[in-house]
Design a protein around this motif. Sequence first.
Motif, PDB file in Angstrom:
ATOM      1  N   LYS A 117       0.837  -1.208   0.000  1.00  0.00           N
ATOM      2  CA  LYS A 117       0.000   0.000   0.000  1.00  0.00           C
ATOM      3  C   LYS A 117       0.871   1.257   0.000  1.00  0.00           C
ATOM      4  CE  LYS A 117      -3.620   2.319   2.648  1.00  0.00           C
ATOM      5  NZ  LYS A 117      -4.466   2.267   3.875  1.00  0.00           N
ATOM      6  N   ASN A 118       1.925   1.219   0.825  1.00  0.00           N
ATOM      7  CA  ASN A 118       2.830   2.382   0.870  1.00  0.00           C
ATOM      8  C   ASN A 118       3.524   2.599  -0.472  1.00  0.00           C
ATOM      9  OD1 ASN A 118       2.230   2.861   3.548  1.00  0.00           O
ATOM     10  ND2 ASN A 118       3.917   1.624   4.321  1.00  0.00           N
ATOM     11  N   ILE A 119       3.923   1.495  -1.106  1.00  0.00           N
ATOM     12  CA  ILE A 119       4.550   1.638  -2.425  1.00  0.00           C
ATOM     13  C   ILE A 119       3.551   2.194  -3.421  1.00  0.00           C
ATOM     14  CG2 ILE A 119       5.591   0.354  -4.331  1.00  0.00           C
ATOM     15  CD1 ILE A 119       6.841  -1.505  -2.323  1.00  0.00           C
ATOM     16  N   GLY A 120       2.276   1.744  -3.329  1.00  0.00           N
ATOM     17  CA  GLY A 120       1.245   2.295  -4.215  1.00  0.00           C
ATOM     18  C   GLY A 120       1.038   3.781  -3.999  1.00  0.00           C
ATOM     19  N   GLU A 121       1.026   4.193  -2.706  1.00  0.00           N
ATOM     20  CA  GLU A 121       0.911   5.629  -2.428  1.00  0.00           C
ATOM     21  C   GLU A 121       2.117   6.384  -2.957  1.00  0.00           C
ATOM     22  OE1 GLU A 121       0.467   5.781   1.757  1.00  0.00           O
ATOM     23  OE2 GLU A 121      -1.631   5.087   1.751  1.00  0.00           O
ATOM     24  N   ARG A 122       3.288   5.759  -2.807  1.00  0.00           N
ATOM     25  CA  ARG A 122       4.506   6.385  -3.338  1.00  0.00           C
ATOM     26  C   ARG A 122       4.420   6.538  -4.857  1.00  0.00           C
ATOM     27  NH1 ARG A 122       8.827   9.460  -1.643  1.00  0.00           N
ATOM     28  NH2 ARG A 122      10.675   9.012  -2.899  1.00  0.00           N
ATOM     29  N   LEU A 123       3.869   5.547  -5.517  1.00  0.00           N
ATOM     30  CA  LEU A 123       3.686   5.641  -6.969  1.00  0.00           C
ATOM     31  C   LEU A 123       2.756   6.790  -7.324  1.00  0.00           C
ATOM     32  CD1 LEU A 123       3.424   1.866  -7.944  1.00  0.00           C
ATOM     33  CD2 LEU A 123       5.219   3.443  -8.624  1.00  0.00           C
ATOM     34  N   ASN A 124       1.713   6.987  -6.524  1.00  0.00           N
ATOM     35  CA  ASN A 124       0.803   8.116  -6.778  1.00  0.00           C
ATOM     36  C   ASN A 124       1.541   9.446  -6.604  1.00  0.00           C
ATOM     37  OD1 ASN A 124      -1.346   6.376  -7.274  1.00  0.00           O
ATOM     38  ND2 ASN A 124      -1.982   6.345  -5.118  1.00  0.00           N
ATOM     39  N   ASP A 125       2.369   9.531  -5.538  1.00  0.00           N
ATOM     40  CA  ASP A 125       3.144  10.759  -5.336  1.00  0.00           C
ATOM     41  C   ASP A 125       4.100  11.007  -6.502  1.00  0.00           C
ATOM     42  OD1 ASP A 125       1.846  11.049  -2.942  1.00  0.00           O
ATOM     43  OD2 ASP A 125       3.474  10.168  -1.745  1.00  0.00           O
ATOM     44  N   ILE A 126       4.764   9.947  -6.931  1.00  0.00           N
ATOM     45  CA  ILE A 126       5.694  10.100  -8.058  1.00  0.00           C
ATOM     46  C   ILE A 126       4.938  10.517  -9.309  1.00  0.00           C
ATOM     47  CG2 ILE A 126       7.290   8.867  -9.561  1.00  0.00           C
ATOM     48  CD1 ILE A 126       8.119   7.180  -7.197  1.00  0.00           C
ATOM     49  N   SER A 127       3.766   9.944  -9.552  1.00  0.00           N
ATOM     50  CA  SER A 127       2.966  10.319 -10.733  1.00  0.00           C
ATOM     51  C   SER A 127       2.554  11.785 -10.670  1.00  0.00           C
ATOM     52  CB  SER A 127       1.728   9.424 -10.824  1.00  0.00           C
ATOM     53  OG  SER A 127       2.090   8.069 -10.983  1.00  0.00           O
ATOM     54  N   PHE A 128       2.200  12.250  -9.462  1.00  0.00           N
ATOM     55  CA  PHE A 128       1.810  13.655  -9.323  1.00  0.00           C
ATOM     56  C   PHE A 128       2.976  14.581  -9.654  1.00  0.00           C
ATOM     57  CE2 PHE A 128       1.987  17.359  -6.482  1.00  0.00           C
ATOM     58  CZ  PHE A 128       0.906  18.058  -6.954  1.00  0.00           C
ATOM     59  N   TRP A 129       4.138  14.335  -9.025  1.00  0.00           N
ATOM     60  CA  TRP A 129       5.284  15.192  -9.288  1.00  0.00           C
ATOM     61  C   TRP A 129       5.790  15.038 -10.711  1.00  0.00           C
ATOM     62  CZ3 TRP A 129       5.990  19.150  -6.469  1.00  0.00           C
ATOM     63  CH2 TRP A 129       5.717  19.132  -5.106  1.00  0.00           C
ATOM     64  N   ARG A 130       5.600  13.857 -11.264  1.00  0.00           N
ATOM     65  CA  ARG A 130       6.006  13.664 -12.658  1.00  0.00           C
ATOM     66  C   ARG A 130       5.153  14.517 -13.587  1.00  0.00           C
ATOM     67  NH1 ARG A 130       6.098   7.801 -15.798  1.00  0.00           N
ATOM     68  NH2 ARG A 130       6.715   8.616 -17.852  1.00  0.00           N
ATOM     69  N   SER A 131       3.839  14.566 -13.325  1.00  0.00           N
ATOM     70  CA  SER A 131       2.976  15.406 -14.160  1.00  0.00           C
ATOM     71  C   SER A 131       3.314  16.883 -13.984  1.00  0.00           C
ATOM     72  CB  SER A 131       1.505  15.155 -13.803  1.00  0.00           C
ATOM     73  OG  SER A 131       1.249  15.503 -12.451  1.00  0.00           O
ATOM     74  N   GLU A 132       3.639  17.278 -12.732  1.00  0.00           N
ATOM     75  CA  GLU A 132       4.034  18.666 -12.498  1.00  0.00           C
ATOM     76  C   GLU A 132       5.330  19.003 -13.245  1.00  0.00           C
ATOM     77  OE1 GLU A 132       2.475  21.094 -10.750  1.00  0.00           O
ATOM     78  OE2 GLU A 132       0.767  19.737 -10.590  1.00  0.00           O
ATOM     79  N   LEU A 133       6.261  18.074 -13.199  1.00  0.00           N
ATOM     80  CA  LEU A 133       7.524  18.306 -13.905  1.00  0.00           C
ATOM     81  C   LEU A 133       7.313  18.372 -15.407  1.00  0.00           C
ATOM     82  CD1 LEU A 133       9.936  15.979 -11.893  1.00  0.00           C
ATOM     83  CD2 LEU A 133      10.029  18.464 -12.013  1.00  0.00           C
ATOM     84  N   ASN A 134       6.473  17.492 -15.939  1.00  0.00           N
ATOM     85  CA  ASN A 134       6.190  17.525 -17.382  1.00  0.00           C
ATOM     86  C   ASN A 134       5.569  18.858 -17.781  1.00  0.00           C
ATOM     87  OD1 ASN A 134       7.110  15.013 -18.378  1.00  0.00           O
ATOM     88  ND2 ASN A 134       5.365  13.970 -17.479  1.00  0.00           N
ATOM     89  N   HIS A 135       4.623  19.320 -16.977  1.00  0.00           N
ATOM     90  CA  HIS A 135       3.978  20.607 -17.273  1.00  0.00           C
ATOM     91  C   HIS A 135       4.987  21.747 -17.231  1.00  0.00           C
ATOM     92  CE1 HIS A 135       0.847  23.639 -17.430  1.00  0.00           C
ATOM     93  NE2 HIS A 135       1.333  24.192 -16.330  1.00  0.00           N
TER      94      HIS A 135
END
Length: 488
Positions: A142-160
């Motif tokens: 579950k923690n790794i899944g939450e970490r993946l969500n955090d990484i996806s969020f920052w990844r989208s911010e970085l892409n933008h």
Amino acid sequence: MELIGSTQMATYARPKTSHFLPAISTTASSYRSHQPALTLNQNSNMPWRTNSYFRSGSAIPTVSALQRDNLDLVRANTMFYPSNRTALSSRYMPEDWYKSNQSNYRESESSRNSAERLRRDTIRLIQDKDQLTRRTQDSTSKNIGERLNDISFWRSELNHEIDNMVTEISVLTDVKRRLERALAETEGPLQVSQECLFHREKRMSIDLVHDDVEKDLIKEVEVIKSCQERMRRHLERAIAQLASNRATQHELERDLSDKVTAQRIDDRCHHLRNTSDGISYYRGIDRLDPSISLPDSWSKFTDDNILHSQSQRAASHKLRDEIEILLNATSNEMWNQFNAVNVSFTNRISETADTKNSLQSHLAKTLQEIFQTEMLIEALKKAIRDKENPLKVAQTRLEERTRRPNVELCRDNPHHRLITEVREIEDTIHKLRQRLMEAENTLQTLVKTKVSLEHDLSIKANSLFLDQEKCMSMRKSFPSTPRLVGYT
């Protein structure tokens, strides 16, 4: 008769010791006596008699008793008994035998109870630890899944932010190119103004005055150089800002690349199961590495990168606005000064042309001689320019050969020849420049000679030629406003 004693058994005839049987004690409770129970007045050296260890059941033996004694004697002679040995020792009592059995029973039951308790506790421990392991693994997943969500969020911010930065870099690059083109366009008007000043320096005698045309030309040169200086400063700022933008973009892309790699690794870890391939032991991997980041510092790192990128984009946008204002301002300044110089030239030419009609007969010869001298000056300039590239080649060779490593940096024949070549070319250029100066002085001398003959005529003719033919012919064209602001 009753057997009340026993001999000491040999070591090889003793029963093996057991943890379940009580050890033979040497205390009085484990045996009755080491001596026979009979009170016989016999010497210790008396031969051993078997019947001395037995007592009769009655005072007068019966026939049956005598038969049993005889039978016992026969058995004693024909069978093995411990009592046949020389050493004496007590036997265990029945109470000891029952106690030993009871002790074995109790110890067996206690051992079985302990084993049963251990089995139940172990089964319960296995079940509890299995459930704990599952819960821990589920929580980790579950923690790794939450970490993946955090990484996806920052990844989208970085892409933008990277997209915005790429757009800003592209726009700023276009503005910089416009500024470079505008700066290059100012070289033409500056050269024209300087050429006009240079040609007007050829005016002679009384016509070599600090008139309005010269004042406006000097002002035009100062305006163009001032515009160039401001453009160069903004160009340097644009180049530095582009470098900062690209460095920021590089940091964002590196952060994004790290996020993509981390997301791929965490995604693979998130899908790992107990039955997955590739799982293995890694000893010591659970030790804490002090160099790794923390969640707060991890998110702050990306957030700082994004904030830094936003500040760089804001600075870049402000610089673009300043460059746009600068281009419009410099274009207007140069155009206004260009028109003012042209008006001054027109007035001066009109004044000089009033005296032209009476001096026409001597104009051709004077112009021809001046023209030839000017061609000589141009030839000397061209000769000086032609010597620049050989001088550059020789100096470049010398500079490149200074990079030879270690002992290879030798003053060899090519080195001496290159030094000689550089000095010869410099001497040649110096002589050509001297000849150029001599040619200009000759021109002045020639003009003065002509002036001495037809002073007023040559002065007016030369002045009219310089202003009308030389200067105004170059000033017929001027870069348009779109070109001065960097377009086309």
